[in-house]
Design an enzyme around this catalytic site. Sequence first.
Site, PDB file in Angstrom:
ATOM      1  N   ASP A 101       2.410   2.771   3.077  1.00 36.46           N
ATOM      2  CA  ASP A 101       2.954   2.977   1.749  1.00 36.46           C
ATOM      3  C   ASP A 101       4.072   4.013   1.835  1.00 36.46           C
ATOM      4  O   ASP A 101       5.172   3.697   2.245  1.00 36.46           O
ATOM      5  CB  ASP A 101       1.805   3.455   0.844  1.00 36.46           C
ATOM      6  CG  ASP A 101       1.955   3.005  -0.591  1.00 36.46           C
ATOM      7  OD1 ASP A 101       3.092   3.021  -1.086  1.00 36.46           O
ATOM      8  OD2 ASP A 101       0.942   2.667  -1.214  1.00 36.46           O
ATOM      9  N   LYS A 160     -10.920   3.395   5.548  1.00 40.39           N
ATOM     10  CA  LYS A 160     -11.753   2.235   5.676  1.00 40.39           C
ATOM     11  C   LYS A 160     -10.915   0.957   5.710  1.00 40.39           C
ATOM     12  O   LYS A 160     -11.362  -0.084   6.142  1.00 40.39           O
ATOM     13  CB  LYS A 160     -12.730   2.131   4.513  1.00 40.39           C
ATOM     14  CG  LYS A 160     -13.654   3.303   4.366  1.00 40.39           C
ATOM     15  CD  LYS A 160     -14.527   3.159   3.126  1.00 40.39           C
ATOM     16  CE  LYS A 160     -15.269   4.451   2.875  1.00 40.39           C
ATOM     17  NZ  LYS A 160     -15.927   4.425   1.569  1.00 40.39           N
TER      18      LYS A 160
END
Length: 183
Positions: free
Chosen positions: A106, A46
């Site tokens: 990340d 999302k």
Amino acid sequence: MSQRVPAEIEKVLVSEQEIQAKIQELAQAIDRDYAGKEILLVGVLKGAVMVMADLARALETPVSMEFMAVSSYGSSTSSSGVVRILKDLDRDLADQHVLVVEDIIDSGLTLNWLLRNMRSRGPASVEVCALLRKPEAAKVEVPVKYVGFDMPDEFVVGYGLDYGERYRDLPFVGLLKPEVYAR
């Protein structure tokens, strides 16, 4: 327009104004690189919704948009590296110029898997645009052509990034206080 900073935010790392200026800068670079072509923007749900919406509006190059949902976090604050497709693309990627839009990179594990998956579908090209990247957190090297900001390896929220589905709506990127996610 400024928004109140919630008490759970230790500090704002990237302001709303800085984000919007960077989106314009990224759009100009993408427009140059894709001149005369059409781009299929693929947002990873999302988190990428905010970045993708603003980027699509900033681009002059014709775009269409698709979304994919993958999971590698579960309810944790770090990637597990095990990727599950929760929602696949609704169209064929064959001969498309695909630009994967990410909120943050990340460990790179999920994106690495996603890029291999997309390349197996026969697109004309696949590149990545990420608003944020945590170089210190990288576990694998992933080629990212368009990067907005490098972040420290700390837990950040806002502008699509969440913790427990909260804080996505913040117009800035902020550092979440450790006591919030250490509970």
